[in-house]
Write a protein that holds these residues in place. Structure first.
Motif, short mmCIF file in Angstrom:
data_model
loop_
_atom_site.label_atom_id
_atom_site.label_comp_id
_atom_site.label_asym_id
_atom_site.label_seq_id
_atom_site.Cartn_x
_atom_site.Cartn_y
_atom_site.Cartn_z
N ARG A 1 36.43 63.14 33.85
CA ARG A 1 36.68 62.50 32.56
C ARG A 1 36.85 60.99 32.67
NH1 ARG A 1 37.60 67.58 32.33
NH2 ARG A 1 37.66 68.77 30.38
N GLN B 1 40.62 74.38 32.51
CA GLN B 1 41.26 73.43 31.59
C GLN B 1 42.74 73.31 31.92
OE1 GLN B 1 39.53 71.63 29.44
NE2 GLN B 1 37.61 72.66 29.90
N ASP C 1 47.08 70.62 29.06
CA ASP C 1 47.24 71.02 27.66
C ASP C 1 47.46 69.78 26.79
OD1 ASP C 1 49.90 70.21 27.98
OD2 ASP C 1 50.73 72.23 27.91
N CYS D 1 39.11 67.93 37.26
CA CYS D 1 39.04 67.73 35.81
C CYS D 1 39.21 66.24 35.46
CB CYS D 1 40.11 68.56 35.12
SG CYS D 1 40.26 68.32 33.35
N HIS E 1 44.35 65.93 21.46
CA HIS E 1 42.98 66.45 21.55
C HIS E 1 42.10 65.48 22.34
CE1 HIS E 1 44.17 69.43 18.58
NE2 HIS E 1 44.62 68.44 17.82
N GLU E 2 41.13 66.03 23.04
CA GLU E 2 40.28 65.19 23.90
C GLU E 2 39.57 64.11 23.10
OE1 GLU E 2 38.13 66.07 27.23
OE2 GLU E 2 39.04 68.01 27.65
N SER F 1 42.10 71.71 40.87
CA SER F 1 41.38 71.84 39.60
C SER F 1 41.69 70.66 38.68
CB SER F 1 41.77 73.15 38.92
OG SER F 1 41.20 73.25 37.63
#
Length: 498
Positions: A495, A390, A393, A491, A424-425, A487
């Motif tokens: 998405r 992850q 942030d 990621c 937040h996602e 990474s």
């Protein structure tokens, strides 16, 4: 003047002739002017660094006759241990030992359980900014604009002053310290270039420039002074000694509570005691390993107490956890890179364009989210890409989204009472904005990867070679940063919905 011996090397030093002293002064003045240049571009930064390095090489050559003669650390350890025993240092089942690749460190004499006492050290043995201001050069520290405002530099000067005093209370400790370090001040220009592509490259150049400027400033100041309390510093001060003292403080300092009494407020609550920079003998002989804090300061007994952070087997090196620093910070400030650093992160600098017609609204939303302190657009913002699965942030995620928003979307989130949901996602944002956000991040990380002169595969292959320590550290840092970028790219790719 005759040749000095180990016994009196801190007291008797070879001087320079008047001619050599004048030549040295010219070099130091040139160095100060060079390092005071207002930097404007990466190429200019490198030019200044290279020219400063050449000047420092000439200065170091001229100051060679002033170099201190040191006994080996192994020879100094018995006196250090005797000094600690005499002053009530309590040691658990540990001992000081010389280990390959690590040098002098702490080793377990028998099996040690997690939480077991390693050592307890009284405050009277610690070199601190408070002992500095109470020392013979306290008035100099208090009145100098740099020393009075920079406690780490003041502590380095305190270390030097004690180093030059053969009767110093701390002589057994100072004699047992390393004769050199792996901080970037000890890197050659060729070794520094191994950091190109990394954000640490600029930080390393800045660090070297700052230390060179400080040395030049203090050298000139000391040579002009007629204060008798500064005579030892004036006679012995060299660049080699200054970078050693600065590196000693950078790699070993900690914060402890001030010795000032705790004063109770009107409501009988106790005021916070200020923290001061300190060197803690013995504690600072432990090397770092990722884990948890196991050191505390006990105000009642005025002692630093260190316990084992995990189990250690008999004969095993005892490690402690230094704190949450990135690999780049470890390299710059500590002179090592921990490849198992769970707290690693890569600095990502992005900002708003002043030519963007929506820049004001974007800045207002950043302020609402407390990412900016005011709406003035003053340059890029430093975010952190985290190590692990992850990497993004909440603050970085919110910035990416508002960076890609249309005017209508910006207006809606500025008026919303739930603007913090942008961190937040799952926040109900338009798919198009979210896709643009992740696409922007992916492209930015791919661009940053291309700045490195080597690939991840090439770095891995280099590690199979017998690299000198400084180059190995740089390769390890490059690899750690590339893993974070890869990474983040993965990621972001996962998405993007369209």
């Amino acid at each position: 003047m005759g040749k000095t011996t180990n016994k009196d090397s801190n007291l008797v030093r070879k001087g320079l002739t008047r001619v050599k002293r004048d030549e040295l002064k010219k070099l130091v003045d040139e160095l100060l002017q060079k390092c005071s240049y207002s930097l404007s571009s990466p190429s200019k930064d490198w030019e200044i660094y290279s020219e400063s390095w050449n000047l420092l090489e000439k200065i170091r050559e001229m100051e060679k006759s002033l170099d201190r003669l040191r006994i080996s650390r192994n020879e100094s350890l018995p006196s250090f241990v005797e000094w600690m025993t005499k002053h009530d240092v309590k040691m658990g089942p540990v001992e000081l030992a010389e280990l390959p690749l690590y040098g002098c460190c702490v080793k377990a004499k028998k099996h040690i359980n997690s939480g077991e006492l390693l050592f307890s050290i009284p405050q009277e043995l610690m070199l601190t900014t408070e002992t500095a201001t109470k020392s013979s050069i306290g008035h100099f520290i208090n009145n100098d604009p740099i020393l009075s405002q920079m406690p780490n530099v003041a502590l380095a000067f305190h270390v030097l002053n004690e180093l030059y005093d053969p009767k110093s209370f701390w002589k057994p400790y100072l004699d047992a310290l390393p004769s050199s370090y792996d901080t970037v001040m000890y890197f050659s220009p060729d070794e520094i270039t191994e950091l190109k592509g990394s954000p640490a490259f600029d930080d390393a150049l800045k660090m070297c420039r700052n230390i060179a400027r400080q040395y030049s400033y203090f050298y000139s100041l000391l040579q002009k002074s007629v204060d008798p309390t500064l005579s030892n510093l004036r006679a012995n001060f060299t660049y080699n000694d200054y970078r050693w003292a600065v590196s000693t403080v950078m790699t070993r300092q900690n914060l402890i509570p001030s010795q000032e009494e705790i004063v109770e407020g009107d409501g009988k609550e106790k005021q916070l005691v200020p923290l001061v920079n300190a060197l803690i003998p013995l504690w600072d002989f432990c090397n770092h390993q990722d884990g948890q804090f196991s050191t505390d300061f006990h105000p009642e007994s005025r002692r630093t107490v260190c316990q084992a952070g995990r189990d250690f087997g008999a004969g095993e090196q005892v490690f402690i956890f230094y704190g949450t620093r990135t690999c780049a910070e470890q390299l710059i400030h500590n002179g090592f890179v921990d490849t198992n650093n769970s707290h690693d992160a890569l600095t990502l600098k992005i900002g708003l364009s002043k030519s963007d017609p929506l820049a004001g609204q974007r800045a207002a939303l950043l302020c609402k989210l407390h990412i900016l302190s005011d709406e003035k657009i003053s340059g890029p913002i430093a975010f952190q890409l985290k190590a692990g699965p992850q990497p993004v942030d909440g603050q970085l995620l919110a910035f990416l989204r508002l960076f890609c928003m249309t005017k209508d979307s910006l207006d809606r989130w500025l008026q919303s009472d739930n603007a913090s949901n942008l961190m937040h996602e799952e926040c109900g944002i338009e798919t198009e904005v979210d896709d643009k956000s992740w696409s922007f991040l992916k492209a930015r990380c791919q661009l940053l990867l291309q700045l490195y002169p080597t690939t991840k595969e090439a770095d891995l292959k280099m590690l199979e070679e017998d690299l000198i320590p400084h180059r190995r550290m740089c390769v390890l840092l490059r690899l750690a940063e590339k893993r974070i970028l890869l990474s983040a790219i993965e990621c972001a790719g996962q998405r993007i919905k369209k």
